[in-house]
Design a protein around this motif. Structure first.
Motif, PDB file in Angstrom:
ATOM      1  N   ALA A 198       0.825  -1.211   0.000  1.00  0.00           N
ATOM      2  CA  ALA A 198       0.000   0.000   0.000  1.00  0.00           C
ATOM      3  C   ALA A 198       0.857   1.257   0.000  1.00  0.00           C
ATOM      4  O   ALA A 198       0.523   2.246  -0.679  1.00  0.00           O
ATOM      5  N   ARG A 199       1.964   1.239   0.748  1.00  0.00           N
ATOM      6  CA  ARG A 199       2.854   2.405   0.765  1.00  0.00           C
ATOM      7  C   ARG A 199       3.374   2.723  -0.632  1.00  0.00           C
ATOM      8  O   ARG A 199       3.441   3.888  -1.043  1.00  0.00           O
ATOM      9  N   ALA A 200       3.736   1.683  -1.376  1.00  0.00           N
ATOM     10  CA  ALA A 200       4.265   1.890  -2.723  1.00  0.00           C
ATOM     11  C   ALA A 200       3.172   2.389  -3.668  1.00  0.00           C
ATOM     12  O   ALA A 200       3.405   3.299  -4.476  1.00  0.00           O
ATOM     13  N   ALA A 240      -3.924   1.473  -3.629  1.00  0.00           N
ATOM     14  CA  ALA A 240      -3.489   1.690  -2.252  1.00  0.00           C
ATOM     15  C   ALA A 240      -4.613   1.367  -1.281  1.00  0.00           C
ATOM     16  O   ALA A 240      -4.395   0.723  -0.240  1.00  0.00           O
ATOM     17  N   GLY A 241      -5.828   1.791  -1.608  1.00  0.00           N
ATOM     18  CA  GLY A 241      -6.963   1.508  -0.746  1.00  0.00           C
ATOM     19  C   GLY A 241      -7.230   0.021  -0.626  1.00  0.00           C
ATOM     20  O   GLY A 241      -7.530  -0.487   0.468  1.00  0.00           O
ATOM     21  N   ALA A 242      -7.117  -0.703  -1.744  1.00  0.00           N
ATOM     22  CA  ALA A 242      -7.345  -2.149  -1.718  1.00  0.00           C
ATOM     23  C   ALA A 242      -6.286  -2.852  -0.865  1.00  0.00           C
ATOM     24  O   ALA A 242      -6.604  -3.769  -0.094  1.00  0.00           O
ATOM     25  N   ASP A 291       1.450   3.732   9.189  1.00  0.00           N
ATOM     26  CA  ASP A 291       1.728   3.625   7.755  1.00  0.00           C
ATOM     27  C   ASP A 291       0.510   3.993   6.920  1.00  0.00           C
ATOM     28  O   ASP A 291       0.639   4.555   5.824  1.00  0.00           O
ATOM     29  N   ALA A 292      -0.669   3.676   7.422  1.00  0.00           N
ATOM     30  CA  ALA A 292      -1.886   4.091   6.720  1.00  0.00           C
ATOM     31  C   ALA A 292      -1.957   5.611   6.641  1.00  0.00           C
ATOM     32  O   ALA A 292      -2.372   6.181   5.621  1.00  0.00           O
ATOM     33  N   ALA A 293      -1.532   6.294   7.711  1.00  0.00           N
ATOM     34  CA  ALA A 293      -1.508   7.759   7.709  1.00  0.00           C
ATOM     35  C   ALA A 293      -0.564   8.282   6.628  1.00  0.00           C
ATOM     36  O   ALA A 293      -0.890   9.240   5.910  1.00  0.00           O
ATOM     37  N   LEU A 303      -1.281  10.560   3.397  1.00  0.00           N
ATOM     38  CA  LEU A 303      -0.526  11.800   3.213  1.00  0.00           C
ATOM     39  C   LEU A 303      -0.050  11.908   1.770  1.00  0.00           C
ATOM     40  O   LEU A 303      -0.150  12.970   1.143  1.00  0.00           O
ATOM     41  N   ASP A 304       0.464  10.798   1.227  1.00  0.00           N
ATOM     42  CA  ASP A 304       0.897  10.796  -0.176  1.00  0.00           C
ATOM     43  C   ASP A 304      -0.282  10.998  -1.118  1.00  0.00           C
ATOM     44  O   ASP A 304      -0.128  11.572  -2.205  1.00  0.00           O
ATOM     45  N   LEU A 305      -1.451  10.528  -0.708  1.00  0.00           N
ATOM     46  CA  LEU A 305      -2.648  10.651  -1.545  1.00  0.00           C
ATOM     47  C   LEU A 305      -3.388  11.968  -1.305  1.00  0.00           C
ATOM     48  O   LEU A 305      -4.474  12.174  -1.859  1.00  0.00           O
ATOM     49  N   LYS A 306      -2.792  12.821  -0.451  1.00  0.00           N
ATOM     50  CA  LYS A 306      -3.354  14.156  -0.162  1.00  0.00           C
ATOM     51  C   LYS A 306      -4.784  14.056   0.376  1.00  0.00           C
ATOM     52  O   LYS A 306      -5.713  14.691  -0.137  1.00  0.00           O
TER      53      LYS A 306
END
Length: 643
Positions: free
Chosen positions: A489-491, A501-503, A536-538, A542-545
């Motif tokens: 998900a991070r990647a 990422a959500g999946a 890590d979810a946070a 953050l990357d997804l704004k």
């Protein structure tokens, strides 16, 4: 400063023309890349003209930065030989190989352990600074594919003859009972070939430490070949063995015979369960593993000598006079037998890994306690890998060595030494394959994925994480699978792929909910809980704004601050500060930032410092605000101090 080379560097000129980069443009790009790595470089178009027209070779990290700058413009990795600078690399291949053969895998890992010693002895970053900019995500392709095809070696048993041959070479093994063979064992096990041992004595017989000339071909190259496990470690540190991998036959113990069910085929054996957590200890990891040697001494097996090493001809490989003359040593007639490794030896390495994980989480990868891990690998793990063992004991040994090697890579990653981290990760994956420990191999791939994502190669980070997930289906525990999906998900988030990422996040949370306290989770997964998932979810959000989601998960991640995971707490505070800033709450952002700076000042972690630096960059539009100015002033000592 540059070295002269014969004639113009036509290769560099050709590639520059192909990339469409001017001399001034290359100089600017190299200076910028250097600044990103904490280096102050002042190259200009005249410097580049000298590299091309006169063939001058820049020293230090510059050759790798040149390759990185050109590669960024071309959109592909550019090796040093393509631009005519191959001879500037002191150790271009060490640690990057993923051998198919187990014996070659041991050689590859132990060579890396010696290289790291040479880098540390050179001072101020040593070889790793010379290799700055040489990280290439493509170097992970072959290791990952070979591990996916076959994540477990059919057998790793090594009998005494094979161990002797690995240390002495075929001819040395035949003469192991003679004086020349015994001398060869000491020399080869301590540092490789006799030539390397002699080269080291010539380098280290001076009256003082070598000057810091990191990056020059001569100094860095000699350091790399001279990094022996024995004589170098014995100087100034009593009790560190000089000759590794062998000991007198009288003290040899044949322990750890394989029991029924020991894997002999290419099928994957039953995966290892959790390791019992050792009692609370205060000694650094190398001190724990050093008990291996004291245990042997208590059983009547003398530790290897810390005296001068000898080559196969019977001449000393060290000089006491510093004149370069090697006095003749008396012949040795005692029988030399490879070290027989038992379960107690492996247990000490696992204790060292447990200590190292604790120190790293609490003090950061750059702390002196954490820096003992490479020494532990060189002094304690390498002799065991070069010894003899049953298949059962060998699997456990390779697993413990893989854990420590991955930890060395993680600590290098945390301190910004990406080139060292990459090499350690590759060797850790190869050792995990020899251990037939598929979840551990997946953990190494997850570490590779995090590094690739952090370095801006999100697509490759996805591939590496998915490889860990797919190979571990039906093998790893639910908690382990949750962590692998979280890394994936991070990647995805860094690649700005919100649906993927959500999946992956949903799958990670689902696996975590299915986990139970009684599951056979591996010991190296002790850090992973819902707090870590939320943190890590946070970062994903953050990357997804998506600041609202960032705040929600960050609140959960910070709900139970702990002194055990200090670095993680500091990183979470920075993420919280960024989320508050993006939500328009400047006061809350500065408050969280102030707490993050306080935590970051207590640890040694370049990664944490970079997080703080990023926060301050985001605060620049509000620089006139007193709260922001105060935060920047508080962070000043952190930003100017070495991580």
């Amino acid at each position: 400063m540059s070295r002269e080379q014969r004639g113009p560097n036509e290769k560099l000129g050709t590639v520059l023309a192909l990339a469409g980069i001017s001399n001034a443009g290359l100089a600017r790009r190299v200076n910028d890349l250097g600044a990103q790595r904490g280096l102050t470089l002042r190259y200009d178009k005249t410097s580049v003209a000298r590299w091309v027209s006169k063939g001058m070779v820049p020293q230090g990290a510059a050759p790798h930065l040149i390759a990185a700058a050109i590669g960024a413009k071309l959109g592909r990795p550019v090796p040093l030989h393509e631009i005519g600078l191959a001879d500037a690399d002191p150790a271009p291949e060490v640690g990057l190989a993923f051998p198919r053969d187990v014996a070659e895998a041991v050689r590859s890992a132990t060579e890396l352990y010696r290289l790291d010693l040479a880098g540390r002895r050179a001072g101020s970053g040593g070889i790793w600074q010379s290799l700055a900019g040489s990280f290439s995500v493509s170097a992970y392709a072959t290791p990952a594919s070979r591990w996916l095809i076959s994540p477990a070696d059919p057998s790793v048993e090594r009998d005494a003859n094979a161990a002797r041959a690995a240390v002495l070479g075929p001819q040395g093994a035949e003469g192991a009972h003679t004086g020349a063979g015994a001398h060869g064992a000491a020399g080869a096990a301590a540092g490789g070939t006799d030539t390397e041992a002699t080269a080291e004595s010539a380098t280290t017989s001076s009256t003082g430490p070598a000057a810091d000339t990191a990056g020059t071909t001569d100094s860095a190259g000699s350091a790399g070949s001279a990094g022996s496990a024995g004589a170098s470690g014995a100087r100034g540190r009593p009790g560190v063995p000089a000759a590794t991998g062998t000991r007198p036959a009288a003290g040899a113990q044949a322990t750890g015979r394989p029991g029924p069910g020991t894997p002999r085929a290419t099928s994957i054996p039953a995966q290892p369960g959790p390791q019992n957590a050792s009692a609370s200890r205060t000694a650094p990891p190398a001190a724990s593993a050093r008990a291996v040697r004291s245990d042997r001494a208590a059983k009547g097996a003398p530790a290897p000598s810390a005296g001068p090493r000898h080559n196969g001809a019977g001449t000393s490989a060290t000089t006491g006079t510093g004149t370069g003359t090697a006095p003749v040593a008396p012949p040795v007639t005692s029988d030399i037998s490879p070290l027989r490794v038992g379960h107690s030896d492996v247990a000490k390495l696992r204790e060292a890994a447990q200590d190292a994980r604790r120190w790293d989480s609490k003090y950061g990868g750059g702390d002196w306690r954490s820096s003992m891990v490479p020494e532990c690998l060189r002094v304690d793990a390498a002799p065991l890998l070069l010894g003899s063992y049953s298949d059962e004991v060998g699997r456990a040994l390779f697993g413990a060595a893989a854990e420590l090697t991955r930890l060395a890579g993680w600590m290098a990653f945390d301190t910004g030494q990406q080139e060292a981290a990459q090499r350690y990760y590759i060797q850790a994956l190869r050792l995990a394959r020899a251990a037939a420990d598929v979840p551990l191999g997946g953990y190494v791939l997850a570490s590779m994925s995090l590094q690739a994502t952090y370095r801006g190669f999100a697509d490759e980070g996805v591939d590496l994480a998915q490889a860990a997930v797919e190979r571990n289906r039906g093998l790893a525990t639910a908690r382990t699978m949750s962590f692998f999906r979280l890394v994936e998900a991070r990647a995805h988030a860094k690649a700005n792929d919100a649906p993927a990422a959500g999946a992956a996040l949903k799958a990670a949370e689902g696996w975590l909910e299915r986990s139970r306290d009684g599951d056979a989770d591996p010991s190296w997964l002790g850090f992973y809980s819902y707090d870590r998932f939320a943190a890590d979810a946070a970062e994903c959000h953050l990357d997804l704004k998506a600041p609202r989601q960032v705040r929600r998960f960050t609140e959960q991640a910070l709900s139970r601050p702990t002194e055990e995971f200090v670095r993680s707490h500091g990183l979470r505070l920075v993420v919280s500060a960024v989320a508050e800033l993006e939500s328009g709450n400047l006061d809350a952002a500065c408050a969280a930032g102030t707490r993050a700076v306080e935590v970051a000042g207590r640890i040694s972690s370049a990664r944490t410092t970079e997080y703080v630096r990023d926060l301050l960059h985001r605060l620049e539009p509000y620089g006139h605000e007193p709260r922001v100015a105060e935060l920047r002033e508080r962070a000043r000592p952190l930003l100017v101090a070495p991580a």
